[in-house]
Design a protein around this motif. Structure first.
Motif, PDB file in Angstrom:
ATOM      1  N   LYS A  80       0.833  -1.208   0.000  1.00 23.97           N
ATOM      2  CA  LYS A  80       0.000   0.000   0.000  1.00 23.97           C
ATOM      3  C   LYS A  80       0.870   1.262   0.000  1.00 23.97           C
ATOM      4  O   LYS A  80       0.556   2.237  -0.691  1.00 23.97           O
ATOM      5  CB  LYS A  80      -0.923   0.020   1.219  1.00 23.97           C
ATOM      6  CG  LYS A  80      -2.007  -1.014   1.177  1.00 23.97           C
ATOM      7  CD  LYS A  80      -2.867  -0.953   2.433  1.00 23.97           C
ATOM      8  CE  LYS A  80      -3.899  -2.054   2.436  1.00 23.97           C
ATOM      9  NZ  LYS A  80      -4.693  -2.046   3.668  1.00 23.97           N
ATOM     10  N   LEU A  81       1.947   1.227   0.778  1.00 29.00           N
ATOM     11  CA  LEU A  81       2.847   2.376   0.827  1.00 29.00           C
ATOM     12  C   LEU A  81       3.566   2.567  -0.508  1.00 29.00           C
ATOM     13  O   LEU A  81       3.674   3.680  -1.015  1.00 29.00           O
ATOM     14  CB  LEU A  81       3.858   2.199   1.965  1.00 29.00           C
ATOM     15  CG  LEU A  81       4.756   3.374   2.295  1.00 29.00           C
ATOM     16  CD1 LEU A  81       3.937   4.611   2.623  1.00 29.00           C
ATOM     17  CD2 LEU A  81       5.669   3.020   3.462  1.00 29.00           C
ATOM     18  N   LYS A  82       4.009   1.476  -1.098  1.00 32.09           N
ATOM     19  CA  LYS A  82       4.675   1.548  -2.400  1.00 32.09           C
ATOM     20  C   LYS A  82       3.724   2.067  -3.473  1.00 32.09           C
ATOM     21  O   LYS A  82       4.103   2.883  -4.311  1.00 32.09           O
ATOM     22  CB  LYS A  82       5.202   0.168  -2.811  1.00 32.09           C
ATOM     23  CG  LYS A  82       6.407  -0.282  -2.020  1.00 32.09           C
ATOM     24  CD  LYS A  82       6.826  -1.668  -2.450  1.00 32.09           C
ATOM     25  CE  LYS A  82       7.979  -2.190  -1.647  1.00 32.09           C
ATOM     26  NZ  LYS A  82       8.363  -3.562  -2.024  1.00 32.09           N
ATOM     27  N   ALA A  83       2.474   1.606  -3.444  1.00 33.80           N
ATOM     28  CA  ALA A  83       1.494   2.040  -4.432  1.00 33.80           C
ATOM     29  C   ALA A  83       1.189   3.526  -4.267  1.00 33.80           C
ATOM     30  O   ALA A  83       1.035   4.249  -5.254  1.00 33.80           O
ATOM     31  CB  ALA A  83       0.207   1.224  -4.303  1.00 33.80           C
ATOM     32  N   ALA A  84       1.105   4.006  -3.037  1.00 31.08           N
ATOM     33  CA  ALA A  84       0.824   5.426  -2.792  1.00 31.08           C
ATOM     34  C   ALA A  84       1.946   6.308  -3.311  1.00 31.08           C
ATOM     35  O   ALA A  84       1.698   7.389  -3.850  1.00 31.08           O
ATOM     36  CB  ALA A  84       0.596   5.670  -1.301  1.00 31.08           C
ATOM     37  N   VAL A  85       3.161   5.855  -3.189  1.00 34.61           N
ATOM     38  CA  VAL A  85       4.312   6.634  -3.653  1.00 34.61           C
ATOM     39  C   VAL A  85       4.390   6.634  -5.181  1.00 34.61           C
ATOM     40  O   VAL A  85       4.714   7.646  -5.775  1.00 34.61           O
ATOM     41  CB  VAL A  85       5.623   6.067  -3.047  1.00 34.61           C
ATOM     42  CG1 VAL A  85       6.837   6.697  -3.674  1.00 34.61           C
ATOM     43  CG2 VAL A  85       5.639   6.282  -1.551  1.00 34.61           C
TER      44      VAL A  85
END
Length: 92
Positions: A84-89
């Protein structure tokens, strides 16, 4: 964003006081420290994982003299971003 800005933002989003949010944040970090120092991995699925890693003893060099020195074995901390963090970035 520093810690006080984070506390203020979370307090505003949740409707809790900054004192309460700061206490929760302190408690979260205390749990992280306790678990990681025991060698346990702390994982928040989709967001992040934090774990202790081992570093082997090795030979290094003194940059001023060039002399070889022994660096003892030790521990470090590894932080891994979740999906989720990677996708947000990647969206920004």
């Amino acid at each position: 964003m520093n810690r006080s800005e984070l506390v203020a933002a979370v307090a505003e989003k949740t409707g809790n006081s900054q004192v309460a949010v700061n206490g929760v944040l302190d408690a979260v970090f205390e749990v992280f420290v306790a678990q990681i120092s025991q060698g346990e991995k702390v994982s928040i699925p989709g967001w992040l994982a934090v774990e202790r890693t081992d570093r082997a003893a090795r030979t290094g060099r003194n940059p001023q003299t060039g002399e070889a020195i022994q660096i003892p074995a030790g521990h470090s901390v590894k932080l891994t971003a979740g999906s989720k963090l990677k996708a947000a970035v990647s969206l920004k």
